[in-house]
Design a protein around this motif. Structure first.
Motif, PDB file in Angstrom:
ATOM      1  N   THR A  26       0.830  -1.202   0.000  1.00 25.32           N
ATOM      2  CA  THR A  26       0.000   0.000   0.000  1.00 25.32           C
ATOM      3  C   THR A  26       0.867   1.255   0.000  1.00 25.32           C
ATOM      4  O   THR A  26       0.615   2.194  -0.763  1.00 25.32           O
ATOM      5  CB  THR A  26      -0.944   0.003   1.214  1.00 25.32           C
ATOM      6  OG1 THR A  26      -1.738  -1.176   1.183  1.00 25.32           O
ATOM      7  CG2 THR A  26      -1.852   1.218   1.203  1.00 25.32           C
ATOM      8  N   MET A  42      -1.811  -0.602  -4.484  1.00 24.10           N
ATOM      9  CA  MET A  42      -2.627  -0.244  -3.329  1.00 24.10           C
ATOM     10  C   MET A  42      -3.829  -1.179  -3.184  1.00 24.10           C
ATOM     11  O   MET A  42      -4.186  -1.555  -2.068  1.00 24.10           O
ATOM     12  CB  MET A  42      -3.092   1.210  -3.427  1.00 24.10           C
ATOM     13  CG  MET A  42      -1.988   2.201  -3.157  1.00 24.10           C
ATOM     14  SD  MET A  42      -2.559   3.888  -2.956  1.00 24.10           S
ATOM     15  CE  MET A  42      -2.977   4.303  -4.637  1.00 24.10           C
ATOM     16  N   VAL A  46      -4.562  -3.503   0.082  1.00 24.75           N
ATOM     17  CA  VAL A  46      -5.830  -3.513   0.822  1.00 24.75           C
ATOM     18  C   VAL A  46      -6.404  -4.917   0.869  1.00 24.75           C
ATOM     19  O   VAL A  46      -6.940  -5.349   1.896  1.00 24.75           O
ATOM     20  CB  VAL A  46      -6.821  -2.504   0.203  1.00 24.75           C
ATOM     21  CG1 VAL A  46      -8.207  -2.679   0.773  1.00 24.75           C
ATOM     22  CG2 VAL A  46      -6.331  -1.090   0.415  1.00 24.75           C
TER      23      VAL A  46
END
Length: 67
Positions: A26, A42, A46
């Motif tokens: 991330t 990213m 997540v």
């Protein structure tokens, strides 16, 4: 599921690895501002964090329905 209750060390190791990988990807993706690869990193980060949270909560799933 009884697997996660009986294999606590494996669960802790998997949570730690997924958490660190999620944070790392991330932050790496965040540094690639304006690039599509950054958004992909990213999203993967997540997803790793969500899987770590799912593994953490899995042993407590059956208790929620019981009174």
């Amino acid at each position: 599921m009884e697997f996660w209750k009986t294999h606590v060390k494996l669960r802790v190791v998997m949570i730690a690895i997924l958490f660190l990988a999620g944070i790392f990807t991330t932050i790496t993706g965040w540094r690639l501002t304006g690039k599509l690869a950054g958004l992909g990193l990213m999203c993967i980060g997540v997803l790793c964090l969500l899987v770590a949270l799912w593994i953490y909560n899995k042993p407590f799933g059956r208790m929620a329905g019981k009174k």
